[in-house]
Scaffold this motif. Structure first.
Motif, short mmCIF file in Angstrom:
data_model
loop_
_atom_site.label_atom_id
_atom_site.label_comp_id
_atom_site.label_asym_id
_atom_site.label_seq_id
_atom_site.Cartn_x
_atom_site.Cartn_y
_atom_site.Cartn_z
N GLY A 102 5.82 5.34 0.00
CA GLY A 102 6.54 4.08 -0.09
C GLY A 102 6.82 3.88 -1.59
O GLY A 102 7.70 5.03 -2.33
N THR A 103 6.61 2.86 -2.32
CA THR A 103 6.84 2.71 -3.68
C THR A 103 6.23 3.53 -4.48
O THR A 103 6.51 4.01 -5.62
N ILE A 104 4.74 3.79 -3.93
CA ILE A 104 3.87 4.59 -4.79
C ILE A 104 3.60 6.14 -4.06
O ILE A 104 3.23 5.71 -2.77
N GLY A 105 3.67 7.16 -4.70
CA GLY A 105 3.49 8.42 -3.96
C GLY A 105 1.89 8.61 -3.56
O GLY A 105 0.97 7.88 -4.32
N ARG A 106 1.67 9.60 -2.80
CA ARG A 106 0.25 9.85 -2.45
C ARG A 106 -0.48 10.12 -3.85
O ARG A 106 -1.89 10.00 -3.53
N TYR A 107 -0.08 10.77 -4.83
CA TYR A 107 -0.65 11.30 -5.88
C TYR A 107 -1.16 9.96 -6.59
O TYR A 107 -2.21 10.28 -7.14
N GLN A 108 -0.51 8.99 -6.52
CA GLN A 108 -0.68 7.85 -7.52
C GLN A 108 -1.65 6.87 -6.80
O GLN A 108 -1.85 5.87 -7.37
N LEU A 109 -1.90 6.92 -5.54
CA LEU A 109 -2.00 5.65 -4.72
C LEU A 109 -3.41 5.31 -5.34
O LEU A 109 -3.89 3.94 -5.19
N ILE A 110 -4.44 6.18 -5.18
CA ILE A 110 -5.99 5.97 -5.38
C ILE A 110 -5.99 5.21 -6.89
O ILE A 110 -6.80 4.46 -7.01
N MET A 111 -5.37 5.75 -7.83
CA MET A 111 -5.46 5.21 -8.96
C MET A 111 -4.70 3.79 -9.00
O MET A 111 -5.34 2.99 -9.79
N SER A 112 -3.67 3.65 -8.18
CA SER A 112 -3.07 2.38 -8.09
C SER A 112 -3.95 1.38 -7.56
O SER A 112 -3.99 0.20 -7.96
N LEU A 113 -4.78 1.59 -6.53
CA LEU A 113 -5.62 0.87 -5.99
C LEU A 113 -6.77 0.50 -6.86
O LEU A 113 -7.25 -0.93 -6.83
N VAL A 114 -7.37 1.33 -7.62
CA VAL A 114 -8.37 1.00 -8.67
C VAL A 114 -7.91 0.02 -9.62
O VAL A 114 -8.47 -1.18 -9.90
N PHE A 115 -6.74 -0.03 -10.24
CA PHE A 115 -6.15 -0.90 -11.20
C PHE A 115 -5.87 -2.25 -10.50
O PHE A 115 -5.92 -3.46 -10.89
N MET A 116 -5.21 -2.34 -9.23
CA MET A 116 -5.15 -3.59 -8.57
C MET A 116 -6.35 -4.25 -8.19
O MET A 116 -6.49 -5.44 -8.25
N THR A 117 -7.44 -3.39 -8.04
CA THR A 117 -8.87 -4.02 -7.66
C THR A 117 -9.36 -4.84 -8.78
O THR A 117 -9.95 -5.91 -8.69
N ILE A 118 -9.20 -4.24 -10.04
CA ILE A 118 -9.81 -4.83 -11.19
C ILE A 118 -8.68 -5.58 -11.92
O ILE A 118 -9.06 -5.81 -13.14
N GLY A 119 -7.67 -5.98 -11.45
CA GLY A 119 -6.65 -7.00 -11.96
C GLY A 119 -7.09 -8.33 -11.92
O GLY A 119 -8.34 -8.49 -11.59
N LYS A 120 -6.39 -9.24 -12.39
CA LYS A 120 -6.46 -10.56 -12.45
C LYS A 120 -6.72 -11.10 -10.92
O LYS A 120 -6.30 -10.51 -9.93
N GLU A 121 -7.25 -12.31 -10.92
CA GLU A 121 -7.40 -12.81 -9.44
C GLU A 121 -6.27 -13.50 -8.89
O GLU A 121 -5.98 -14.55 -8.63
N ASP A 122 -5.45 -12.31 -8.58
CA ASP A 122 -4.11 -12.65 -7.83
C ASP A 122 -3.90 -11.33 -6.78
O ASP A 122 -4.50 -10.39 -6.94
N ILE A 123 -2.88 -11.73 -6.06
CA ILE A 123 -2.82 -10.63 -4.95
C ILE A 123 -1.81 -9.58 -5.15
O ILE A 123 -0.59 -10.08 -5.69
N GLY A 124 -2.24 -8.54 -5.56
CA GLY A 124 -1.26 -7.51 -5.87
C GLY A 124 -0.89 -6.95 -4.37
O GLY A 124 -1.46 -6.69 -3.47
N ARG A 125 0.43 -6.26 -4.47
CA ARG A 125 1.04 -5.82 -3.20
C ARG A 125 1.74 -4.36 -3.38
O ARG A 125 2.71 -4.42 -4.34
N ILE A 126 1.69 -3.41 -2.65
CA ILE A 126 2.56 -1.96 -2.78
C ILE A 126 2.84 -1.85 -1.31
O ILE A 126 2.22 -1.94 -0.05
#
Length: 364
Positions: free
Chosen positions: A285-309
């Protein structure tokens, strides 16, 4: 030391690094039991023990207990302090095994990260340094980490290594930015690097020619550079490999890499990597499989807002499910998948940020 006395328990060696990184960011203690308890060689491997040492050196106040058999680990995290560290990686894993989790900690440190890694730079069983440099660091910029660098000082191929890589993170942020990446990127340029150590320089050119010929029908601009290493900086073993990256104008990247094995022809390796890149583009999709887990970690510890990929359905595999379970167990954040009405092969993954704040950062 963590103020939360409720230790979270896990079983098995799967996601060993991810669990420890999540525990460090959340400040919660974890206990991992039954680590390869049914194997002929039970317990932690040498690279996992090495990772624990690295984690200890970049944190202050961390407490690690390993059982006599090595099948149980108790980890009570301290605060991330960073600083200057030199880490000798065992040759059983490439440096990417150690660099990747450090990228998740580095932006939330008290001091700037400056780690010199020594060992094997590229191998097929884990992320190589080129894939991190070209594929992961640009994605970190999307989350607000803008000054993170990876310098390859020496190449080191299997089996004897001898490589050196310097990771520098000057960007210390309180919280990652919320990301909304739901538009599929259009890739216009394919870049890459074909490297070789202690072998004929023509091998790099043969890989490049084969990859270019395979990528020609795509219509993209193809720019692959030869990276030939000689003398002391080429490590202790002969080797070669190629990393290809598809870039969009908005800065999204899809990355694929391969390392030459015994009896591998450079032409075959170049062609295979080019075909894998085409497949990866269609199945990402927008993010490749290589980058997916790291992206999920950053999304989880982000501001109290909903992130979408936006991700491809083929990316919803066992590894992703286990990673999301670990994130839920430690942070309590759940991921929601919704069908993409316009693209039937894609899903929208949504995670609400936990409102994490970097407590390690110095107060101005």
């Amino acid at each position: 030391m963590s103020t939360n006395h409720n230790t979270i328990a896990f079983e098995g060696h799967r996601n060993f690094r991810l669990r420890l990184i999540l525990a460090t960011l959340s400040g919660k203690s974890v206990k991992i039991i039954k680590i390869r308890s049914h194997d002929l060689n039970p317990g932690l491997k040498d690279y996992e023990v090495s990772f624990l040492r690295l984690l200890e050196s970049v944190t202050n106040g961390s407490h690690i207990e390993i059982s006599y058999t090595g099948t149980t680990v108790i980890y009570r995290p301290g605060i991330v302090i960073g600083g200057e560290v030199t880490h000798n990686c065992p040759h059983s894993k490439p440096m990417g095994y150690f660099i990747l989790p450090m990228l998740m900690l580095a932006p939330f440190s008290k001091k700037k990260f400056s780690i010199l890694f020594k060992g094997v730079t590229n191998a097929n069983d884990d992320t190589g340094v080129d894939a991190i440099k070209w594929g992961l660091l640009p994605i970190m910029e999307k989350f607000g980490v803008r000054d993170c660098l990876l310098h390859i000082l020496k190449r080191g191929s299997l089996p004897d290594g001898g490589g050196e890589v310097h990771l520098i993170c000057n960007s210390l942020i309180p919280t990652p930015l919320t990301i909304h990446a739901i538009d599929l990127p259009k890739f216009s340029v394919i870049r890459g690097v074909a490297y070789c150590t202690r072998v004929s320089p023509s091998i790099a050119n043969r890989m490049i020619d084969a990859a270019r010929a395979t990528l020609k029908p795509s219509g993209c601009e193809v720019n692959i550079t030869a990276d030939v290493w000689r003398g002391e900086n080429s490590g202790k073993s002969p080797g070669f490999g190629i990393t290809l990256v598809a870039e969009s104008k908005k800065g999204w990247r899809i990355v694929v890499e391969n390392v030459g094995q015994a009896k591998t022809l450079p032409e075959d390796l170049g062609e295979l990597t080019a075909l894998q890149l085409m497949t990866e583009i269609t199945q990402s999709g927008t993010i490749g499989r290589y980058q997916l887990i790291m992206s999920l970690v950053f999304m989880t510890i982000g501001k109290e807002d909903i992130g979408r990929i936006k991700i491809h359905k083929s990316g919803i595999d066992e590894n992703l499910i286990y990673a999301l379970r670990d994130i839920k167990n430690i942070f309590g954040s759940e991921a929601f998948f919704t069908e993409d009405e316009e693209e039937p092969n894609f899903m929208i993954l949504s995670i609400k940020g936990s409102g994490f704040t970097n407590i390690s950062k110095k107060v101005a």
